[in-house]
Scaffold this motif. Structure first.
Motif, PDB file in Angstrom:
ATOM      1  N   VAL A 114       1.800  -7.165  -6.457  1.00 25.65           N
ATOM      2  CA  VAL A 114       0.244  -7.320  -6.555  1.00 25.65           C
ATOM      3  C   VAL A 114       0.033  -8.689  -6.250  1.00 25.65           C
ATOM      4  O   VAL A 114       0.548  -9.464  -6.529  1.00 25.65           O
ATOM      5  N   SER A 115      -1.134  -8.874  -5.490  1.00 25.53           N
ATOM      6  CA  SER A 115      -1.676 -10.316  -5.272  1.00 25.53           C
ATOM      7  C   SER A 115      -2.231 -10.550  -6.386  1.00 25.53           C
ATOM      8  O   SER A 115      -3.085 -10.077  -7.163  1.00 25.53           O
ATOM      9  N   THR A 116      -1.737 -11.866  -7.010  1.00 27.40           N
ATOM     10  CA  THR A 116      -2.120 -12.690  -8.089  1.00 27.40           C
ATOM     11  C   THR A 116      -3.394 -13.439  -7.884  1.00 27.40           C
ATOM     12  O   THR A 116      -4.079 -14.356  -8.635  1.00 27.40           O
ATOM     13  N   ILE A 154     -12.013  -2.046  -5.508  1.00 24.70           N
ATOM     14  CA  ILE A 154     -11.831  -3.425  -5.015  1.00 24.70           C
ATOM     15  C   ILE A 154     -10.389  -3.407  -4.334  1.00 24.70           C
ATOM     16  O   ILE A 154      -9.668  -3.026  -4.758  1.00 24.70           O
ATOM     17  N   GLU A 155     -10.304  -3.863  -2.984  1.00 25.76           N
ATOM     18  CA  GLU A 155      -9.338  -4.017  -2.427  1.00 25.76           C
ATOM     19  C   GLU A 155      -9.009  -5.284  -1.596  1.00 25.76           C
ATOM     20  O   GLU A 155      -9.929  -5.781  -0.996  1.00 25.76           O
ATOM     21  N   ILE A 156      -7.945  -5.968  -1.538  1.00 24.97           N
ATOM     22  CA  ILE A 156      -7.611  -7.098  -0.932  1.00 24.97           C
ATOM     23  C   ILE A 156      -7.394  -7.005   0.534  1.00 24.97           C
ATOM     24  O   ILE A 156      -7.754  -8.047   1.181  1.00 24.97           O
ATOM     25  N   GLU A 157      -7.069  -6.002   1.065  1.00 21.69           N
ATOM     26  CA  GLU A 157      -6.630  -5.907   2.599  1.00 21.69           C
ATOM     27  C   GLU A 157      -8.039  -5.226   3.228  1.00 21.69           C
ATOM     28  O   GLU A 157      -8.280  -4.366   3.075  1.00 21.69           O
ATOM     29  N   GLY A 201     -11.791  -8.024  -1.721  1.00 20.26           N
ATOM     30  CA  GLY A 201     -11.518  -9.314  -2.472  1.00 20.26           C
ATOM     31  C   GLY A 201     -10.252  -8.726  -3.373  1.00 20.26           C
ATOM     32  O   GLY A 201      -9.930  -7.701  -3.579  1.00 20.26           O
ATOM     33  N   SER A 202     -10.102  -9.884  -4.259  1.00 18.79           N
ATOM     34  CA  SER A 202      -9.325  -9.598  -5.567  1.00 18.79           C
ATOM     35  C   SER A 202      -9.895  -9.247  -6.561  1.00 18.79           C
ATOM     36  O   SER A 202     -10.735  -9.658  -7.067  1.00 18.79           O
ATOM     37  N   PHE A 203      -9.316  -8.336  -7.615  1.00 18.67           N
ATOM     38  CA  PHE A 203      -9.812  -7.845  -8.677  1.00 18.67           C
ATOM     39  C   PHE A 203      -9.306  -8.870  -9.624  1.00 18.67           C
ATOM     40  O   PHE A 203      -9.767  -8.471 -11.014  1.00 18.67           O
ATOM     41  N   VAL A 204      -8.748  -9.670  -9.350  1.00 19.74           N
ATOM     42  CA  VAL A 204      -8.059 -10.769 -10.479  1.00 19.74           C
ATOM     43  C   VAL A 204      -9.001 -11.605 -10.824  1.00 19.74           C
ATOM     44  O   VAL A 204      -9.371 -12.634  -9.867  1.00 19.74           O
ATOM     45  N   CYS A 239     -14.131   1.960 -11.724  1.00 19.37           N
ATOM     46  CA  CYS A 239     -13.684   1.043 -10.939  1.00 19.37           C
ATOM     47  C   CYS A 239     -12.162   1.043 -10.646  1.00 19.37           C
ATOM     48  O   CYS A 239     -11.340   1.269 -11.428  1.00 19.37           O
ATOM     49  N   GLU A 240     -11.873   1.120  -9.336  1.00 25.01           N
ATOM     50  CA  GLU A 240     -10.553   1.287  -8.667  1.00 25.01           C
ATOM     51  C   GLU A 240     -10.089   0.007  -8.632  1.00 25.01           C
ATOM     52  O   GLU A 240     -10.376  -0.658  -7.661  1.00 25.01           O
ATOM     53  N   PHE A 241      -8.936  -0.614  -9.254  1.00 26.48           N
ATOM     54  CA  PHE A 241      -8.358  -1.761  -8.832  1.00 26.48           C
ATOM     55  C   PHE A 241      -7.354  -1.581  -7.871  1.00 26.48           C
ATOM     56  O   PHE A 241      -6.245  -1.109  -7.985  1.00 26.48           O
ATOM     57  N   GLY A 242      -7.439  -2.153  -6.687  1.00 25.06           N
ATOM     58  CA  GLY A 242      -6.535  -2.163  -5.511  1.00 25.06           C
ATOM     59  C   GLY A 242      -6.772  -0.658  -4.981  1.00 25.06           C
ATOM     60  O   GLY A 242      -5.890   0.066  -5.171  1.00 25.06           O
ATOM     61  N   ALA A 243      -7.692  -0.473  -4.383  1.00 26.89           N
ATOM     62  CA  ALA A 243      -8.170   0.955  -3.925  1.00 26.89           C
ATOM     63  C   ALA A 243      -7.551   1.481  -3.002  1.00 26.89           C
ATOM     64  O   ALA A 243      -7.555   2.605  -2.429  1.00 26.89           O
ATOM     65  N   PHE A 289       0.860  -1.439   0.122  1.00 32.19           N
ATOM     66  CA  PHE A 289       0.102   0.010   0.118  1.00 32.19           C
ATOM     67  C   PHE A 289       0.951   1.462   0.057  1.00 32.19           C
ATOM     68  O   PHE A 289       1.535   1.633   0.998  1.00 32.19           O
ATOM     69  N   VAL A 290       0.883   2.001  -0.989  1.00 34.91           N
ATOM     70  CA  VAL A 290       1.310   3.341  -1.072  1.00 34.91           C
ATOM     71  C   VAL A 290       0.044   4.213  -1.782  1.00 34.91           C
ATOM     72  O   VAL A 290      -0.339   3.584  -2.637  1.00 34.91           O
ATOM     73  N   THR A 291       0.099   5.475  -1.628  1.00 36.16           N
ATOM     74  CA  THR A 291      -0.673   6.275  -2.187  1.00 36.16           C
ATOM     75  C   THR A 291      -0.270   6.918  -3.534  1.00 36.16           C
ATOM     76  O   THR A 291       0.932   7.228  -3.586  1.00 36.16           O
TER      77      THR A 291
HETATM   78  C1  SAM Z   1       0.015   0.984  -4.629  1.00 35.93           C
HETATM   79  S1  SAM Z   1      -1.440   0.808  -3.744  1.00 35.93           S
HETATM   80  C2  SAM Z   1      -2.535   1.908  -4.629  1.00 35.93           C
HETATM   81  C3  SAM Z   1      -3.598   2.459  -3.449  1.00 35.93           C
HETATM   82  C4  SAM Z   1      -4.729   3.403  -4.253  1.00 35.93           C
HETATM   83  N1  SAM Z   1      -5.332   2.795  -5.316  1.00 35.93           N
HETATM   84  C5  SAM Z   1      -4.149   4.527  -4.436  1.00 35.93           C
HETATM   85  O1  SAM Z   1      -3.751   5.052  -5.666  1.00 35.93           O
HETATM   86  O2  SAM Z   1      -3.743   5.378  -3.580  1.00 35.93           O
HETATM   87  C6  SAM Z   1      -2.105  -0.801  -4.413  1.00 35.93           C
HETATM   88  C7  SAM Z   1      -3.316  -1.473  -3.643  1.00 35.93           C
HETATM   89  O3  SAM Z   1      -3.602  -2.515  -4.144  1.00 35.93           O
HETATM   90  C8  SAM Z   1      -3.966  -3.583  -3.348  1.00 35.93           C
HETATM   91  N2  SAM Z   1      -3.934  -4.847  -3.886  1.00 35.93           N
HETATM   92  C9  SAM Z   1      -3.110  -5.567  -4.235  1.00 35.93           C
HETATM   93  N3  SAM Z   1      -3.363  -6.842  -4.983  1.00 35.93           N
HETATM   94  C10 SAM Z   1      -4.729  -6.789  -5.142  1.00 35.93           C
HETATM   95  C11 SAM Z   1      -5.657  -7.467  -5.743  1.00 35.93           C
HETATM   96  N4  SAM Z   1      -5.358  -8.539  -6.342  1.00 35.93           N
HETATM   97  N5  SAM Z   1      -6.847  -7.178  -5.495  1.00 35.93           N
HETATM   98  C12 SAM Z   1      -7.340  -6.024  -4.860  1.00 35.93           C
HETATM   99  N6  SAM Z   1      -6.334  -5.202  -4.326  1.00 35.93           N
HETATM  100  C13 SAM Z   1      -5.167  -5.599  -4.387  1.00 35.93           C
HETATM  101  C14 SAM Z   1      -2.967  -3.359  -2.064  1.00 35.93           C
HETATM  102  O4  SAM Z   1      -3.525  -3.965  -0.841  1.00 35.93           O
HETATM  103  C15 SAM Z   1      -2.872  -1.674  -2.270  1.00 35.93           C
HETATM  104  O5  SAM Z   1      -3.684  -1.354  -1.051  1.00 35.93           O
END
Ligand code: SAM
Length: 204
Positions: free
Chosen positions: A142-144, A96-99, A122-125, A73-77, A46-48
């Protein structure tokens, strides 16, 4: 790949922020700081991104009439700021965020602001994307893990018009592969690329 790049000019950084965006970003940044200080276990992936530039990029996309519809839709939100910035301008928006701890935080910030973005843990994959396993082997941040994404969000990914993600350096290909496999023709994928700024592709 059937993706075409759309060049976003550097001058987007002179666009005005949408009404409410600065308050949203300040509120989220305060919450992120408090979370980081309080939380003992670091969430490494997680980084912003640059939230201000993200707001300006969405404005530029709207001003140039590139959107086929109103769904975001934001992947990894993470804290969900991208999804909330989209909701602020009236888009139907999800993240969608896995944590689970981050989903909780995103929901809290959205609730506090009265923002309509929805977050799913959950996972966006999606399962069974052809060729993804090979690309996934090169990805570390990225979690795959695959998930029943449609079931999770109650919609198909091909219903969304604009996706946003902040991939770690060198890992944008993984997000593009998922987008290419699942999005509708004409949909857009916006990615934040650190010092290189925002990158936009469309599926043709
Ligand atoms: C680099 S951060 C970006 C956070 C946010 N989108 C932003 O721009 O500030 C990536 C995020 O993706 C999440 N992530 C990683 N793999 C994922 C997956 N398969 N499905 C959903 N979220 C995932 C991580 O937990 C992390 O919070």
């Amino acid at each position: 790949m059937t993706l075409q790049t759309i060049d976003i000019p550097d001058s987007i950084n002179r666009l005005s922020y949408v009404e409410g965006a600065e308050h949203l970003i300040d509120t989220a940044n305060d919450a992120i700081e408090a979370f980081m200080l309080a939380d003992q276990t670091v969430i490494e992936n997680f980084v912003t991104c640059d939230f201000h530039l993200l707001d300006q990029a969405i404005t530029w996309i709207e001003q140039n009439h590139l959107l086929a519809g109103n769904r975001f839709c934001e992947f990894g939100a993470g804290f969900g700021v991208g999804a909330m910035l989209a909701a602020l301008r009236g888009m139907e928006s999800i993240g969608i965020e896995i944590e689970s701890r981050l989903v909780e935080q995103a929901n809290q910030v959205a609730e506090g602001l009265g923002n309509a973005a929805e977050f799913y843990c959950g996972s966006f994959v999606p399962r069974g994307v052809e060729g993804l396993t090979e690309i996934a082997a090169e990805v570390e941040n990225v979690s795959t893990e695959e998930d029943d994404v449609c079931e999770l969000i109650g919609r198909e990914l091909n219903e969304f018009d604009l996706f946003f993600a902040f991939p770690w350096p060198g890992e944008h290909g993984f997000f593009e592969a998922v987008f290419d496999a699942c999005a509708a023709n004409g949909a857009l994928l916006l990615t934040y690329r650190g010092r290189e700024g925002m990158n936009l592709v469309t599926k043709v």
